[in-house]
Design an enzyme around this catalytic site. Structure first.
Site, short mmCIF file in Angstrom:
data_model
loop_
_atom_site.label_atom_id
_atom_site.label_comp_id
_atom_site.label_asym_id
_atom_site.label_seq_id
_atom_site.Cartn_x
_atom_site.Cartn_y
_atom_site.Cartn_z
N HIS A 1 37.84 28.87 15.69
CA HIS A 1 37.49 28.93 14.27
C HIS A 1 36.34 29.90 13.98
O HIS A 1 36.01 30.12 12.82
CB HIS A 1 37.12 27.52 13.77
N ASP A 2 35.73 30.45 15.02
CA ASP A 2 34.65 31.42 14.84
C ASP A 2 35.11 32.85 15.14
O ASP A 2 34.29 33.77 15.12
CB ASP A 2 33.47 31.11 15.76
N ASP B 1 34.29 16.88 18.11
CA ASP B 1 33.30 17.96 18.14
C ASP B 1 31.92 17.34 17.91
O ASP B 1 31.64 16.81 16.83
CB ASP B 1 33.65 18.95 17.00
N ASP C 1 29.02 21.46 20.33
CA ASP C 1 28.58 22.61 19.56
C ASP C 1 27.21 23.11 20.05
O ASP C 1 26.28 22.29 20.22
CB ASP C 1 28.47 22.17 18.09
N GLU D 1 29.61 24.47 24.28
CA GLU D 1 29.47 25.86 23.87
C GLU D 1 28.27 26.42 24.62
O GLU D 1 27.14 26.03 24.37
CB GLU D 1 29.23 25.92 22.36
C1 NOJ Z 1 29.15 26.97 16.47
C2 NOJ Z 1 30.32 26.58 15.63
O1 NOJ Z 1 31.49 26.85 16.34
C3 NOJ Z 1 30.20 27.34 14.33
O2 NOJ Z 1 31.36 27.25 13.56
C4 NOJ Z 1 28.99 26.80 13.62
O3 NOJ Z 1 28.75 27.57 12.46
C5 NOJ Z 1 27.75 26.86 14.50
N1 NOJ Z 1 27.98 26.46 15.84
C6 NOJ Z 1 26.69 25.95 13.94
O4 NOJ Z 1 27.05 24.62 14.16
#
Ligand code: NOJ
Length: 556
Positions: A328-329, A96, A198, A252
């Site tokens: 994870h989000d 990541d 990310d 992302e």
């Molecule tokens: C996206 C990540 O998936 C998330 O978990 C994180 O808090 C933010 N970007 C900041 O890096």
């Protein structure tokens, strides 16, 4: 070449996966212990959320040294061992890359904040206050409040799209970009096969730093993503590191619609292989700027189908889709959109079926393969800084939501639903740790765990195994063109995937009420049955209706 088009990726959130040393925190030796389990599931690649040195203000998405493994997870030697042992089992490793921002404890930032003429000053984004002392513009942070933090020492503000402990890096600076490429080379030389990137959509900032028209844009909007030099940087990165190492990439793509996504993923442009997009995950969010994800609305299958179809059509020829409901989000899909009580198994497998049948690369998040569910914790038992900041801001300070409304949203959508420890067995703390877990285990672990799933022939786990194997054996899963059938049906999700020689028909009842009539479909058989999530799947010819959350894949 393009191995990722046939692949299924499994995401590991290392701090919650498996603890090998009893400190309550998952680690790399824990991952190594479970590689056989993952290989048996049939996945091809493992994406590990960040394991670099980090103060862990945002669970590792705040990196203080990109070349060192955080001691909580183990050592660099553990990581090299993990890479080798994964490769020995045919599993690729995706790391990541958190390069929109670093930790405020990174050496670069510690230098940068010392003085305006420090050689690292320009690694970050510093600006003067406005005449009245207020921040340079009205951009908001994703984690509440302004995106600018005042620094007393040099009397300027610095930009942070996330926490103030996560200052944004300045990609305008070629030296900074070279540092990033170099750390990527470091890991790729050790055998890493690819990168999840990310918030990569945010690395280029509009250098005029314009304010939004309205101060209500608490979460940064159009200026937050797809900035003017983004694609120039990605092409440079491609030339410098991705192409030479043959890296697989998934960025992302926050803030991207279909047209923006093509710019990232059209192979002719030589940027990324695919991006994560978000519109399908916003189906249950009201479009308000102030409340962000906490403004919930009921799940709407018709809207979900429409959205997914838009992406299937949009990237059919130029680009490639990622397929995901969890990470994870995100909360657990079976609780958020399915039924986590009476129909937990049926709804988990129904969501898996409609997702994995689509064109693109599926991503499974740890625990999704056993149907892990949300946690109805009290506010104080959640760990995530996003939740606590939003509570302070939306409930206490601005009073835009009542505490009750906020908790309803948290119980549905909080990130910590995905972050509770992986449930391996029915022993204390679900077999995750012999110590005290950093976040409470989901109270349903005695019912929902890997050991139980492996023992049961018809478990969600075994269904995933079959689904993954099918994707490998039938080329139509990779190439077939998507067509949505019955778009307005509020219960059924039906589509075909067609090549010159084969057609898949995916049909699922995404509700907890039986559909009692044979749906009238503009397709002709004969079809053979590839997979069904109930015992005794009816032949296509004899299909009379569908049981609650019944999902079937037919092929001709
Ligand atoms: C996206 C990540 O998936 C998330 O978990 C994180 O808090 C933010 N970007 C900041 O890096």
């Amino acid at each position: 070449m393009e191995w990722w088009k046939d692949a299924v990726v499994y995401q590991i959130y290392p701090r919650s996966f498996k603890d090998s040393n009893g400190d309550g925190f998952g680690d790399l030796q824990g991952v190594i212990q479970k590689l056989d389990y993952l290989a048996k599931l049939g996945v091809d690649a493992l994406w590990l959320s960040p394991i670099f040195m980090s103060p862990q203000k945002d669970n590792g998405y705040d990196v203080s040294d990109y070349r060192m493994i955080d001691p909580r997870f183990g050592t660099n030697a553990d990581m090299y061992q993990l890479i080798d042992e994964a490769h020995a089992r045919g599993l690729k490793i995706i790391m990541d890359l958190v390069a929109n921002h670093s930790s405020d404890q990174h050496r670069w930032f510690l230098e940068s904040k010392k003085a305006k003429d420090n050689p690292y000053r320009d690694y970050y984004i510093w600006k003067d206050a406005q005449a009245d002392g207020s921040p340079p513009n009205n951009w908001g942070s994703m984690f509440s409040g302004s995106a600018w933090q005042w620094d007393d020492v040099t009397e300027q503000y610095y930009l942070h799209y996330f926490l103030k402990e996560q200052p944004d890096l300045n990609w305008e600076n070629p030296q900074l970009r070279e540092e990033i490429y170099d750390l990527m080379r470091f890991w790729m030389a050790k055998g890493v096969d690819g990168w999840r990137m990310d918030v990569i959509g945010s690395i280029s900032k509009d250098q005029t730093f314009p304010s939004y028209d309205s101060d209500e844009h608490y979460v940064v909007g159009e200026y937050h993503s797809n900035g003017p030099r983004l694609h120039e940087y990605l092409r440079e990165m491609h030339r410098e590191v991705l192409q030479p190492f043959g890296a697989m990439t998934v960025g992302e793509g926050n803030g991207s619609d279909v047209e923006a996504a093509k710019l990232f993923t059209d192979p002719k442009r030589a940027e990324l292989n695919m991006i994560f997009t978000f519109s399908h995950m916003d189906i249950d969010t009201q479009p308000t700027e102030q409340l962000g994800k906490w403004a919930v609305k009921p799940f709407d299958l018709v809207a979900l189908k429409q959205d997914l179809a838009l992406w299937q059509d949009g990237l059919n020829d130029n680009g490639w889709n990622t397929l995901y409901f969890e990470n994870h989000d995100q909360a657990r899909v079976v609780s958020r959109w399915g039924n986590d009580t009476t129909y937990r198994e049926a709804s988990a497998t129904a969501f898996a079926t409609v997702l994995h049948g689509l064109k693109g690369t599926p991503f499974i998040y740890q625990g999704e393969e056993i149907g892990m569910v949300n946690n109805q914790f009290e506010l104080r038992d959640y760990d995530d800084v996003e939740i606590h900041n939003a509570y302070r801001d939306l409930v206490e300070q601005r009073q835009l939501l009542s505490a009750e409304e906020f908790m309803t949203a948290v119980h549905l959508k909080a990130r910590d639903h995905a972050r509770t420890p992986m449930q391996w067995d029915a022993s204390t703390h679900a077999g995750f740790t012999t110590g005290t877990p950093w976040l409470n285990v989901n109270p349903r672990y005695q019912e929902i765990n890997v050991a139980a799933a492996l023992n049961q022939q018809n478990s969600i786990y075994h269904y995933y195994q079959r689904l993954i194997a099918l994707r490998k054996s039938e080329p139509v899963f990779r190439e077939g063109k998507f067509e949505l059938l019955l778009p307005a049906d509020r219960a059924l999700f039906v589509y075909t995937r067609t090549t010159a020689t084969a057609t898949l028909l995916v049909i699922a009842n995404m509700s907890d009420t039986a559909v009692t009539e044979r749906p009238s479909l503009a397709v002709e058989g004969p079809f053979e049955t590839l997979l069904g999530n109930y015992e005794q799947t009816p032949d296509f010819a004899n299909l009379q209706g569908l049981r609650p959350y019944e999902a079937i894949i037919y092929q001709k």
